[in-house]
Design a protein around this motif. Structure first.
Motif, short mmCIF file in Angstrom:
data_model
loop_
_atom_site.label_atom_id
_atom_site.label_comp_id
_atom_site.label_asym_id
_atom_site.label_seq_id
_atom_site.Cartn_x
_atom_site.Cartn_y
_atom_site.Cartn_z
N ALA A 63 0.84 -1.20 0.00
CA ALA A 63 0.00 0.00 0.00
C ALA A 63 0.87 1.24 0.00
O ALA A 63 2.06 1.20 0.36
N ALA A 64 0.27 2.35 -0.38
CA ALA A 64 0.93 3.66 -0.33
C ALA A 64 0.19 4.54 0.68
O ALA A 64 -1.05 4.51 0.74
N LEU A 65 0.95 5.28 1.45
CA LEU A 65 0.37 6.20 2.44
C LEU A 65 0.80 7.61 2.07
O LEU A 65 2.00 7.93 2.06
N SER A 66 -0.17 8.46 1.76
CA SER A 66 0.13 9.81 1.30
C SER A 66 -0.61 10.83 2.16
O SER A 66 -1.48 10.50 2.97
N GLY A 67 -0.26 12.10 1.97
CA GLY A 67 -0.87 13.18 2.72
C GLY A 67 0.14 14.27 2.97
O GLY A 67 1.27 14.22 2.47
N SER A 68 -0.24 15.27 3.77
CA SER A 68 0.67 16.38 4.03
C SER A 68 1.88 15.93 4.85
O SER A 68 2.98 16.44 4.68
N ASP A 69 1.69 14.96 5.76
CA ASP A 69 2.79 14.42 6.56
C ASP A 69 2.46 12.98 6.94
O ASP A 69 2.12 12.68 8.09
N PRO A 70 2.57 12.05 5.98
CA PRO A 70 2.17 10.67 6.26
C PRO A 70 3.01 10.01 7.34
O PRO A 70 2.53 9.15 8.07
N ALA A 71 4.29 10.41 7.46
CA ALA A 71 5.15 9.82 8.49
C ALA A 71 4.64 10.17 9.88
O ALA A 71 4.56 9.30 10.77
N ALA A 72 4.27 11.43 10.10
CA ALA A 72 3.75 11.84 11.40
C ALA A 72 2.44 11.12 11.69
O ALA A 72 2.18 10.70 12.83
N ALA A 73 1.60 10.97 10.67
CA ALA A 73 0.33 10.27 10.85
C ALA A 73 0.56 8.82 11.25
O ALA A 73 -0.06 8.30 12.19
N LEU A 74 1.48 8.14 10.57
CA LEU A 74 1.74 6.74 10.86
C LEU A 74 2.34 6.55 12.24
O LEU A 74 2.10 5.52 12.89
N GLU A 75 3.09 7.52 12.71
CA GLU A 75 3.71 7.40 14.04
C GLU A 75 2.67 7.36 15.16
O GLU A 75 3.00 6.95 16.27
#
Length: 373
Positions: A63-75
């Motif tokens: 899967a791909a995770l996108s957005g303005s700050d996907p890393a912060a969201a995933l954390e």
């Protein structure tokens, strides 16, 4: 490809090739996959350690995770340092529930020049994982599954030379590095990683290109197709967990002996699910720990085998076990009370009701041969 249901197994893009090559097809994670080919599990295992094996792991979820700050969201869902990922780097991570239990383990990658993160999760849990991630992020980032991609793993000491003839740029990748490039003339995402303890690569490609790439690699004299049986014995010798066996939602990262997957910054910020509980366990020690086990003799101890102390009291349970062809001995892992987790501790494994002497042993059982640097 067959639709998934309780009665109908799905097939990867390489199903016809597996059958052509003599693969013995069995149900696994909702798919029909080869448990072994004509050489058998033992020879496939040893061939991977000596030369190179090709695995079809297309059942895994990409899967791909996108957005303005996907890393912060995933954390918000993992204790891994996702924001610290450099371009071209990937990381092992744990997906946690609100209580700090492990919902899955997965790989997250940041490719050069791309803001989108790329995720690979386990096949048996992928639908649940994707639904959980999307629901918990609640619009902070967008998760887009890639069901029409295949995933191949080329593993073993000859993997670099073999893949270098079809994707020259792969040779420059270090362990846990990833990049876009072409393999056998088709676009791919290639990472230097795997599930065997050997040097090797994982190759993500469009489903329609899978057979072309697989045939190109199998045409190499060093490469044999490898089934699920050898994949399991290889990962067990390497001391690597299998989700649903060695990990589940009742187990936290500290009990699982995976504290190393928690980023240094994440520990300081304590901003991941159940952080205070997990950090307390890290400081004070868990009640149980995942350990390696070396049974005496040649009889293997399988999953579910009770572990007893020398007085006969049950102190744990085997979660993965079998014969290690490269170790030339039975090997296992499981959970024991923390007081019995020290290397060299003598225990008994209750195999068919009879105590089998064993000792706690460090993992991996066979040295890792990753190419770092």
């Amino acid at each position: 490809m067959a639709e998934h249901s309780d009665d109908v197994l799905r097939r990867t893009p390489l199903y016809a090739l597996h059958v052509e090559l003599g693969g013995k097809m069995v149900p696994f994670a909702g798919y029909e996959l080869p448990v072994h080919y004509r050489p058998g599990i033992l020879k496939e295992h040893l061939h991977t350690r000596a030369r190179a094996g090709l695995f079809d792991v297309s059942h895994m979820g990409q899967a791909a995770l996108s957005g303005s700050d996907p890393a912060a969201a995933l954390e918000s869902l993992t204790p891994a340092d996702v924001k610290g990922l450099k371009e071209g780097q990937q990381r092992y991570a744990l997906l946690l529930n609100a209580q700090g239990g492990i919902k899955d383990d997965f790989i997250v990658a940041r490719l050069e020049g791309e803001a989108t993160l790329h995720l690979v999760v386990n096949g048996a849990t992928k639908e649940g994982d994707f639904a959980y991630i999307s629901g918990e992020l609640n619009g902070a980032a967008e998760l887009v599954p890639h069901p029409h991609r295949a995933l191949l793993a080329l593993q073993g000491p000859a993997a670099e030379a073999v893949l270098g003839r079809h994707a020259p740029g792969a040779v420059a990748l270090g362990f846990m590095k990833a990049a876009r490039m072409h393999v056998a003339g088709v676009p791919a995402i290639i990472s230097r990683s795997g599930y065997t303890g050997e040097d090797g690569f994982e190759i993500s490609i469009a489903a329609g290109d899978a057979e072309r790439v697989a045939r190109a690699l199998l045409d190499e004299s060093d490469v044999l197709p490898i089934g699920l049986g050898a994949r399991d014995s290889l990962r067990l010798e390497a001391g690597l967990c299998l989700y649903g066996h060695d990990l589940d939602e009742t187990i936290d990262p500290i009990t699982a002996n995976l504290a190393w997957s928690i980023g240094k910054r994440r520990k300081a910020d304590a901003d991941f699910p159940a952080a205070h509980r997990i950090l307390k366990l890290l400081a004070e020690g868990p009640r149980q720990k995942r350990v390696g086990l070396r049974p005496d003799g040649k009889a293997p101890a399988r999953e579910g085998t009770a572990i007893a102390d020398k007085s006969g009291r049950i102190v744990g349970e085997v979660t993965s076990g079998g014969f290690g062809p490269s170790a030339n001995a039975p090997v296992a892992m499981g959970y024991v009370e923390a007081a019995f987790a020290g290397d060299g501790t003598e225990l008994d494994l209750l195999v068919r009701g009879r105590p089998l002497a064993a000792r706690v042993a460090p993992m991996p059982f066979v040295p890792h041969r990753y190419k770092r640097g």
